[in-house]
Structures are given as structure tokens and as C-alpha cells.
Design an enzyme around this catalytic site. Sequence first.
Site, short mmCIF file in Angstrom:
data_model
loop_
_atom_site.label_atom_id
_atom_site.label_comp_id
_atom_site.label_asym_id
_atom_site.label_seq_id
_atom_site.Cartn_x
_atom_site.Cartn_y
_atom_site.Cartn_z
CD GLU A 50 -26.96 -4.42 -0.46
OE1 GLU A 50 -25.88 -4.92 -0.82
OE2 GLU A 50 -27.15 -3.96 0.69
CG PHE A 112 -23.87 7.03 8.09
CD1 PHE A 112 -22.59 6.53 7.88
CD2 PHE A 112 -24.89 6.15 8.42
CE1 PHE A 112 -22.33 5.17 8.01
CE2 PHE A 112 -24.63 4.79 8.56
CZ PHE A 112 -23.35 4.31 8.35
CD GLN A 113 -25.12 3.13 5.51
OE1 GLN A 113 -26.32 3.03 5.77
NE2 GLN A 113 -24.29 2.10 5.52
CE LYS A 162 -34.73 5.51 9.77
NZ LYS A 162 -33.61 5.02 10.56
CG MET A 478 -15.98 -14.88 -24.06
SD MET A 478 -16.20 -15.75 -25.62
CE MET A 478 -17.91 -16.26 -25.51
C1 LIG Z 1 -20.48 -13.22 -24.38
C2 LIG Z 1 -21.65 -12.73 -25.19
C3 LIG Z 1 -21.78 -13.13 -26.51
C4 LIG Z 1 -22.89 -12.74 -27.26
N1 LIG Z 1 -23.03 -13.22 -28.51
C5 LIG Z 1 -24.20 -13.03 -29.17
C6 LIG Z 1 -24.48 -13.69 -30.42
O1 LIG Z 1 -23.67 -14.42 -30.96
N2 LIG Z 1 -25.67 -13.48 -30.99
C7 LIG Z 1 -26.63 -12.67 -30.43
O2 LIG Z 1 -27.71 -12.56 -30.97
N3 LIG Z 1 -26.38 -12.03 -29.29
C8 LIG Z 1 -25.20 -12.20 -28.63
N4 LIG Z 1 -25.00 -11.57 -27.43
C9 LIG Z 1 -26.05 -10.69 -26.89
C10 LIG Z 1 -25.97 -9.28 -27.43
O3 LIG Z 1 -24.99 -8.58 -26.70
C11 LIG Z 1 -27.34 -8.54 -27.28
O4 LIG Z 1 -27.75 -8.55 -25.95
C12 LIG Z 1 -28.44 -9.19 -28.08
O5 LIG Z 1 -28.00 -9.56 -29.36
C13 LIG Z 1 -29.63 -8.25 -28.22
O6 LIG Z 1 -30.75 -8.97 -28.55
P1 LIG Z 1 -31.99 -8.32 -29.29
O7 LIG Z 1 -31.57 -7.64 -30.54
O8 LIG Z 1 -33.01 -9.38 -29.39
O9 LIG Z 1 -32.46 -7.12 -28.36
P2 LIG Z 1 -33.04 -7.01 -26.89
O10 LIG Z 1 -32.00 -6.40 -26.04
O11 LIG Z 1 -33.70 -8.23 -26.42
O12 LIG Z 1 -34.08 -5.84 -27.15
C14 LIG Z 1 -35.39 -6.08 -27.47
C15 LIG Z 1 -35.89 -5.17 -28.57
O13 LIG Z 1 -37.27 -5.43 -28.70
C16 LIG Z 1 -38.02 -4.25 -28.48
N5 LIG Z 1 -39.25 -4.60 -27.77
C17 LIG Z 1 -39.42 -4.83 -26.46
N6 LIG Z 1 -40.71 -5.12 -26.18
C18 LIG Z 1 -41.36 -5.07 -27.37
C19 LIG Z 1 -42.72 -5.26 -27.75
N7 LIG Z 1 -43.67 -5.60 -26.87
N8 LIG Z 1 -43.04 -5.12 -29.05
C20 LIG Z 1 -42.08 -4.77 -29.97
N9 LIG Z 1 -40.80 -4.58 -29.66
C21 LIG Z 1 -40.44 -4.74 -28.38
C22 LIG Z 1 -37.12 -3.33 -27.70
O14 LIG Z 1 -37.49 -1.99 -27.92
C23 LIG Z 1 -35.74 -3.69 -28.24
O15 LIG Z 1 -35.45 -2.95 -29.40
C24 LIG Z 1 -23.87 -11.90 -26.67
C25 LIG Z 1 -23.71 -11.48 -25.37
C26 LIG Z 1 -22.63 -11.89 -24.61
C27 LIG Z 1 -22.53 -11.46 -23.20
C1 LIG Z 2 -18.61 -8.57 -14.21
C2 LIG Z 2 -17.82 -8.93 -15.41
N1 LIG Z 2 -16.48 -8.79 -15.41
C3 LIG Z 2 -15.77 -9.15 -16.50
C4 LIG Z 2 -16.39 -9.62 -17.63
C5 LIG Z 2 -15.57 -10.00 -18.86
N2 LIG Z 2 -15.69 -11.45 -19.13
C6 LIG Z 2 -16.54 -11.93 -20.05
S1 LIG Z 2 -16.54 -13.61 -20.13
C7 LIG Z 2 -15.39 -13.71 -18.90
C8 LIG Z 2 -14.89 -15.04 -18.42
C9 LIG Z 2 -15.94 -15.91 -17.86
O1 LIG Z 2 -15.33 -17.06 -17.33
P1 LIG Z 2 -16.18 -18.30 -16.83
O2 LIG Z 2 -17.29 -17.84 -15.98
O3 LIG Z 2 -15.27 -19.31 -16.26
O4 LIG Z 2 -16.83 -18.82 -18.18
P2 LIG Z 2 -16.16 -19.56 -19.43
O5 LIG Z 2 -15.97 -18.52 -20.48
O6 LIG Z 2 -14.89 -20.17 -18.98
O7 LIG Z 2 -17.19 -20.56 -19.82
C10 LIG Z 2 -15.00 -12.44 -18.48
C11 LIG Z 2 -13.98 -12.16 -17.45
C12 LIG Z 2 -17.80 -9.72 -17.59
N3 LIG Z 2 -18.50 -10.15 -18.65
N4 LIG Z 2 -18.48 -9.40 -16.47
#
Ligand SMILES: Cc1cc2nc3c(=O)[nH]c(=O)nc-3n(C[C@H](O)[C@H](O)[C@H](O)COP(=O)(O)OP(=O)(O)OC[C@H]3O[C@@H](n4cnc5c(N)ncnc54)[C@H](O)[C@@H]3O)c2cc1C
Ligand SMILES: Cc1ncc(C[n+]2csc(CCOP(=O)(O)OP(=O)(O)O)c2C)c(N)n1
Lengths: 565, 163
Positions: A50, A112-113, A162, A478
Amino acid sequence: MEISGAEIVVRCLQAENVEHVFGYPGGAVLFIYDELFKQNRVKHVLVRHEQAAVHAADGYARASGRVGVALVTSGPGVTNAVTGIATAYMDSIPVVIITGQVPTHAIGQDAFQEVDTVGITRPCVKHNFLVKDVRDIAATMKKAFYLAASGRPGPIVVDIPKDVTAAKARFDYPESIGMRSYNPVTKGHGGQIKKALSLLMKAERPMIYTGGGVVLGDATKELTQLVRKLGFPCTSTLMGLGGFPASDAQFLGMLGMHGTYEANMAMQHCDVLLAIGARFDDRVIGNPKHFFDEKRKIIHIDIDPSSISKRVRVDVPIVGDVRDVLQELLKQLGSGSAKQDAASLKTWWAQIELWRARDSLKYDRASPLIKPQFVIQKLHETTRGEAYVTSDVGQHQMWAAQFYKFEKPRRWINSGGLGTMGFGMPAAMGVQLAHPKDTVVCVTGESSIMMCIQELSTCKQYRLPLKIVNLNNRYMGMVRQWQEFFHGNRYAESYMDALPDFVRLAESFGHVGMRIEKPGDVEAALAEAFKRKSDLVFMDFITDQAENVYPMIPGGKGLSEMILV
Amino acid sequence: MRHIISVLLENEPGALSRVSGLFSARGYNIESLTVAPTEDATLSRMTIVTSGSDDVIEQINKQLNKLVDVVKVIDLSEGDHIERELMLVKVRAVGKDREEMKRMADIFRGRIIDVTERDYTIELTGSGSKLDAFLKAVSREVILETVRTGASGIGRGDRVLKL
Ligand SMILES: Cc1cc2nc3c(=O)[nH]c(=O)nc-3n(C[C@H](O)[C@H](O)[C@H](O)COP(=O)(O)OP(=O)(O)OC[C@H]3O[C@@H](n4cnc5c(N)ncnc54)[C@H](O)[C@@H]3O)c2cc1C
Ligand SMILES: Cc1ncc(C[n+]2csc(CCOP(=O)(O)OP(=O)(O)O)c2C)c(N)n1
Ligand SMILES: [Mg+2]
């Protein structure tokens, strides 16, 4: 004529022109499945878990701009779906999730469930409903679709017991729905827009910072016009990539924790910042205390007032839909007489070019090992930058964001806010169904892909010819990178042992598998894989294990405190 | 700073838990929260007493408004308003305390609403600080039980929270 609640549900989906429902059956939704069986307008896609149903609906929504739909049974069906729901919530993605519930008379009996679906999902949905009367199904479904897609989009759960799906009522689908408690503002305040414009005109070191709101609000055209007209530098968050063409000279690349040197430095040192549909996330500006600059003026356009002045004080808030507001801004810009400070802007650009010259995304191109960045660059070339690219979470996600230059919105699909490993492949299934003729790539890592690997089976059943690019570094890269930088190289539990043979794994699901071990073989392998238009090809790239993502801002630090290569 | 916020929301099952869930999920303080249906049975009115910096209060207002079931929010502390709380106190009323408790209730304009040989139940309304003052004024050993509703608030004059 009276029809069953289950048939009403299906008729509502038809009325919303839903093409695909991603789901998995179970006791509480059997009447609904029975009605799906009896018609063929709404196609059901049977996933293998799911979580994947919601990710697929989410990917479908991100790629198409329409509402994605998932259908799951009560109890474990719902709890499995929660990760998908929270993922969509954090990135503001319009999805409607229909969940079965135990019969109304059994609610509260530890039946159940039975789980308290409305309670469990409440903190990770835009809104949710428990429908207790068959006569309320149609209006509730109408509200669900309206709420999901309007204002700041988000997931909506409709929980239906249901017995309610078995009971009968007349079917009347409302044309429109008004809710006195819900009236998102779309038009920006004219006076505020005027104030913003005058600040922009006086700017000496302006910066435009865009985010997911530009993509969600379909405002690429307006944004591009504005940026070009003003001549200002522009950056984007991870979520906004493609909202402005990456090849444009005014684009400084992504900003934030793994953003480019020039984007982060310009963000830190600008004197007027125009934030558009971006929410000053901690991965973007780091520590707000370090970002704060008394003299910098900030203009913030966002449809959600609670995104404004949440982490950073804003001087000119503009609540409204990004497209509406940018249109008004462009109009006022065209008719205004204020002149820009051209000399200052020139000096500012000269500074930015110096920062850009640091080439912060450079990597060792002579390495005998496959560099992950190289694979993404070649992927970009092979697909001519036109593919839809989904990703999982980790280093590979960052490299995809940095090196695949997105020219168009809705092409880059990843879990930013929740950072959900396992998102990539199911999301790609939704994307492929939304765009059956287009190339869909899933960039993943050997750890992430294992979290929803079962979906290879769904891809076979529905002949979804995804191209999976596995950047296999045998590490949760990472995590290993953080351990290397901040935990004295102690790689606690981040090495991926006992990995499957991905080639044979793909083959066992009826797909094509390839293993690529030498840099010299990368291009040919990609060419070969993308020639196989109707096959799912799983490309297992054995990459340099030690490679890190640069630049990097350590947690709690400011934008100008980047670790560079 | 302490704020008293009034919320008009749909009288739907679960609406209360959306508000209380919001406060706990985002780490906002709740000093008290009261809720009951209004003269319009489809609407409930809630009074929340909270505290926080200006930034936090601004977010609380915005986040409350963002809830789909919330129709209107006003921060009563931004203008003239009245707040009242109801308290029921059961006190020991034997010997010399019997007369003393009657006197205290009178001074605080309370009413004795239940009487037995050994105790009184006193009903008191007023601002929270008045109720606190009463509790301070009577000795601890005399108090058998207290129950308070938390504050309800309303704006003065033409400051009206209505649809
Ligand atoms: C491993 C990892 C590393 C990351 N590293 C980075 C990084 O280096 N740099 C980075 O930028 N992010 C990074 N992120 C992502 C970060 O965690 C956030 O998800 C991201 O920065 C949020 O993006 P955003 O500010 O564009 O907001 P979003 O989450 O895209 O939010 C959108 C915003 O726009 C508004 N909005 C929506 N629709 C409209 C509309 N029609 N008109 C006006 N406003 C609207 C919403 O209200 C909200 O405030 C990383 C994520 C991970 C998992
Ligand atoms: C469901 C979930 N569990 C744990 C994490 C924490 N986490 C972030 S990156 C990462 C490793 C990802 O490894 P891989 O998919 O091999 O990518 P790589 O960084 O090696 O490119 C983990 C465990 C997460 N983001 N999501
Ligand atoms: Mg890995």
C-alpha cells in the site's frame, strides 16, 4: 434510482475523470472493488504494497498536475499507506486516499482490522473525513478532490465503513462545492505587490529564490518572464527544479545544504530577496540565526500564510497564488517608470561570476572507478534532458538534482520534505501511467530500491518500461558521508551487505538487467538501455564507494560555511 | 506573553482533536481550552488560553486558520475583552469554618450551591486571577475538591466574532 455506496464512490471517480486508481484490496473495500470490476472507465492498478499505491498516486499527481487517487483497505492497508500519505503531505501533493473502514457498528470495538484511520492520519493530511452515511459520500468526495487540489495542495483521506459502501442512496454529484470554513486567497494584495516592486527596483544585490510552489502553481512561464525582464540571478530549492530552465545563464543552480557555491553565496549576500513558493526550509538556509541579516529585505510570495515569517521574518508578505501574483507583478513592472540600478547589478553579477568560477560541482573525471556524477551527466545527454526523472533518497538523489539539468517543470520527482527511501520506483510507475509515451527514469541507490523492490512485479503486470539507474555504492552513502564527516569514520550499520544480484533479480521479475562496472562502458550501456523502449531495464552501476556529495553545509551552520571539494 | 484566542469552528466530530493535535504536534502551550456549541448548532466556539513569543502567537493564529474545520479566529488579547471562568469548590464547613466559608463566598460574590452537614460547594465565576485569589484566601486544609472550566472570552462592545 438508488445505488450502493460503493457504486457511488466509483461514479464520483468517473465524474472527476480519474484515469487510474492505485490500490490493494481487502475485506473493508470489497464492495468498492466489485463496482470497479463492473466498469472500465476508471482503471485500477494493483500495486504490491500500500505504501507504493500512495507513492504511485503521488508520482502521477506530480507529473500530471492532476489529483492522484489511491484505494486501500482498513487496518494494515491504512498503516502501510501512512508513509505515502506523509510523503505527499510534506511536499504538498494533491492526492485522495480512499480507505476502507470496519462497519459503523463495529467502530470502537477493536474489531478485526480496525484502526482509527482519521486519528492516525490527522497530522499528515490536509484534511480527512469519516463518512458515516451513504448520503454523504458524493459531497464528501467532491470536497476531497476540491481540497486536495486548491490552495496549498495536499493529501485528503476519505474513510468509508464497509456498511456505508453497501447501503443505498441516490447519486447526485455536486457541480461545485462551497465551504464557509475554507477560502484560500489567490489574488495577491495590489499594494503589497507595488511595495515589492519598488524594493526590487532599488536593489543593488537582488536574488530570486524559487521553490516547489512554482511547480505546484504552474507558474514557469511567468517566472521565466520575470527573471529575464529583471535580469536578476535566480536559484531554486530541490522541489522547484525545472520551474526555471537550468540552462539559462541567470540560473545559479540549486541552493541549500548541497546547493552550488554561487547560489548559496548570492543568497547569503543579497540585499533584496524575492522568495517565490519556497518555505525557507532548514535544508535550504541552514541555521536562521546565521542567515539573518538586518539590512536584507525579504519579499515572500506564498499561498499559505503559515509559510510566511515561519522561520525567517519577512518584510513584504504577499499571500496569493504564485501565477496570479507574478502576472500582476509583471503588469506593474511593464507600466511602471522606475529604473533599475544597472551599475550595481553589473557589479553584483561580476561577483557572482567569481563565485561561479569556483566550479563547486567539479569531480574527478579521470577516475578508474565509475563516478556517480558522470552517470547522471551521461544520463542527461542520452535522454537529451527530456526524461521524467524520479529518485529515491540519499546521495544519488542529490547528484541527480545537481547534474540532471531540468529545463521544464514536473520532470523532477522526488521526496524532499519527508525524504522517503522507497519513493522512487512506485512514483515512477505513476509518472509512466500519466505519460505513457515518455521516457521515465528512476535514479536510485542499492539501499533505497530495496524498500519497494516488490513493485518490479507491478511494472511487469502493467508493462511499465521504466529505466532504473541504480547508483550502487554498497553503502547507505548519505549516512556514510555523515559518519565520515561527523562521526569519526565509524560506519555504523551503513554498509549494505548481502545485496542481491540486481541483474538476476530484475530478470526473475521478467525484466532486463545490466551491470556496468567501468567508466568506459557507461555511455554504451545507457544507449542500449534507452533503445529498449518497451522493456523495463534495471541498470546496476557499480560506482565509487568513497564519493561524497559536495558542496555541503553541515547541520546548524550558515549558508556561507560550505564544505567544498 | 499570555494570549486568549477565540475560534469559531464547524461542530463536527473530531474538530476538537484537530485543534488539540495541532497544539501538541507543534509544541505550542495550552493553558486552557474550552469548547461548546453556539446558538447556531452547526458551529462550536472555543476559547484557548496560550502563551508564547509574538512569532509563536502569529504562527498559532495562522495554523488555526489553516485547519479546514476552522471558520474564524480572533486573538481577543489584541483588544478590549472580558474573560470569565467558572469554578466549583467543595470546602469543609464544620465548626468555625462553617461561618468563615459563608463569609468568604460572599466576599468573592460566590454562591453556595450545595450544603451538607460537613461541607459546602461554592460556585464562583470571574477572571482566572480572581479564582486564584479565592483559593489563596482560604486555607489549604479546608479545600476538599476544586474543578475549573478554563477561561471563556468575548470581545467588548462591537468586537463580535460571528459569521
Ligand atoms: C537528502 C536530502 C537532502 C536535501 N538537500 C536539499 C538541498 O540541498 N537544497 C534544497 O533546496 N532542498 C534540499 N532538500 C529538500 C528539503 O528537505 C525541502 O523539501 C525543500 O527544500 C523544500 O522546498 P521548498 O521550499 O521549495 O518547499 P515545498 O515543500 O516545495 O513547498 C512549496 C511552498 O510553496 C507554496 N505553494 C504551493 N502552491 C502554491 C501556489 N500555487 N502559489 C504560491 N505558493 C504555493 C506552499 O505553501 C509551500 O510554502 C533535501 C532533502 C533530502 C531528503
Ligand atoms: C525510510 C527511510 N529510512 C531511513 C532514511 C535515512 N536515510 C537517508 S539516506 C539513507 C541511505 C540511502 O542509501 P542509498 O539508497 O544506497 O543511497 P546513496 O546515499 O548510497 O546514494 C538513509 C538510510 C530515510 N531517508 N528513509
Ligand atoms: Mg548506496
